[in-house]
Design a protein around this motif. Structure first.
Motif, mmCIF file in Angstrom:
data_model
loop_
_atom_site.group_PDB
_atom_site.id
_atom_site.type_symbol
_atom_site.label_atom_id
_atom_site.label_comp_id
_atom_site.label_asym_id
_atom_site.label_seq_id
_atom_site.Cartn_x
_atom_site.Cartn_y
_atom_site.Cartn_z
ATOM 1 N N UNK A 131 4.296 6.724 -5.179
ATOM 2 C CA UNK A 131 4.339 7.052 -6.387
ATOM 3 C C UNK A 131 3.134 8.131 -6.945
ATOM 4 N N UNK A 132 2.036 7.857 -6.226
ATOM 5 C CA UNK A 132 1.031 8.875 -6.397
ATOM 6 C C UNK A 132 1.127 10.267 -6.398
ATOM 7 N N UNK B 244 -5.836 -0.252 -3.107
ATOM 8 C CA UNK B 244 -7.018 0.155 -3.781
ATOM 9 C C UNK B 244 -7.331 1.531 -2.973
ATOM 10 N N UNK B 245 -7.215 1.439 -1.717
ATOM 11 C CA UNK B 245 -7.641 2.659 -0.857
ATOM 12 C C UNK B 245 -6.633 3.831 -1.268
ATOM 13 N N UNK B 246 -5.383 3.284 -1.381
ATOM 14 C CA UNK B 246 -4.410 4.462 -1.503
ATOM 15 C C UNK B 246 -4.423 5.005 -2.894
ATOM 16 N N UNK B 247 -4.791 4.195 -3.803
ATOM 17 C CA UNK B 247 -4.897 4.729 -5.499
ATOM 18 C C UNK B 247 -6.161 5.652 -5.162
ATOM 19 N N UNK B 248 -7.118 5.475 -4.547
ATOM 20 C CA UNK B 248 -8.293 6.197 -4.434
ATOM 21 C C UNK B 248 -7.954 7.657 -3.655
ATOM 22 N N UNK C 99 0.960 -1.303 0.065
ATOM 23 C CA UNK C 99 -0.037 0.044 -0.194
ATOM 24 C C UNK C 99 0.961 1.201 0.184
ATOM 25 N N UNK C 100 1.943 1.126 0.760
ATOM 26 C CA UNK C 100 2.773 2.458 1.007
ATOM 27 C C UNK C 100 3.279 3.118 -0.212
ATOM 28 N N UNK C 101 3.921 2.015 -1.164
ATOM 29 C CA UNK C 101 4.653 2.622 -2.421
ATOM 30 C C UNK C 101 3.500 3.335 -3.374
#
Length: 171
Positions: A39-40, A143-147, A33-35
């Motif tokens: 990146x984002x 997924x939560x991190x992408x959001x 999740x952290x990466x």
């Protein structure tokens, strides 16, 4: 970033990503999740450090206190926001916050819900100011991190500018 004198570019906001996971901290599995956050947030123009992987509980509070003391503009945690008895990220975050920014946490939950993840509403993550540092708790899945990156990329430039004393743009 805006709000600097004579049109000079403001320095990139400094951000730290902290992953909260007992198993990742123990090396049972890799932090996934952290990466995604790193990146984002880098793609959004922030100077990002991490992910720093810590155990649940007091290590979260210690990492947040150190990040605030180090002068990070933004700290984003991932993990430890659910209903598991070990999920204490909000409890470790709350005592550090001087001012809540509830709209960010609400937007993170609403984004997940809108994308068909009904369990997004179970995240107890907080967002607020700890001194001059914006702290945001994100749920612990990639997924939560992408959001979260979608939400944060849209608001962090203005939030950091405001934190640095910038004025609202004139229309």
């Amino acid at each position: 970033m805006t709000g600097t004198a004579e049109g000079a570019a403001a320095p990139a906001a400094r951000a730290l990503v902290v992953t909260v996971s007992n198993r990742a901290a123990d090396g049972v599995y890799a932090d996934t999740a952290g990466p995604v956050l790193v990146e984002g947030l880098r793609a959004a123009g922030l100077a990002v450090e991490g992910p720093q992987v810590v155990h649940d509980g007091e290590p979260v509070g210690a990492a947040l206190r150190a990040a605030v003391a180090a002068g990070f503009d933004v700290v984003v945690t991932t993990g430890g926001t659910g209903l598991n008895p070990h999920d204490e990220t909000p409890e470790q975050t709350a005592p550090l916050l001087d001012r809540l920014v509830p709209g960010i946490a609400e937007a993170l939950r609403a984004t997940g819900l809108a994308k068909g993840v009904p369990t997004a509403v179970l995240s107890r993550g907080l967002a607020g100011m700890a001194g001059r540092t914006l702290v945001v708790n994100v749920a612990g899945s990639p997924g939560a991190c992408r959001d979260a990156v979608e939400v944060l990329a849209a608001v962090l430039p203005h939030a950091v500018d405001q934190r640095r004393g910038g004025d609202h743009p004139r229309s």
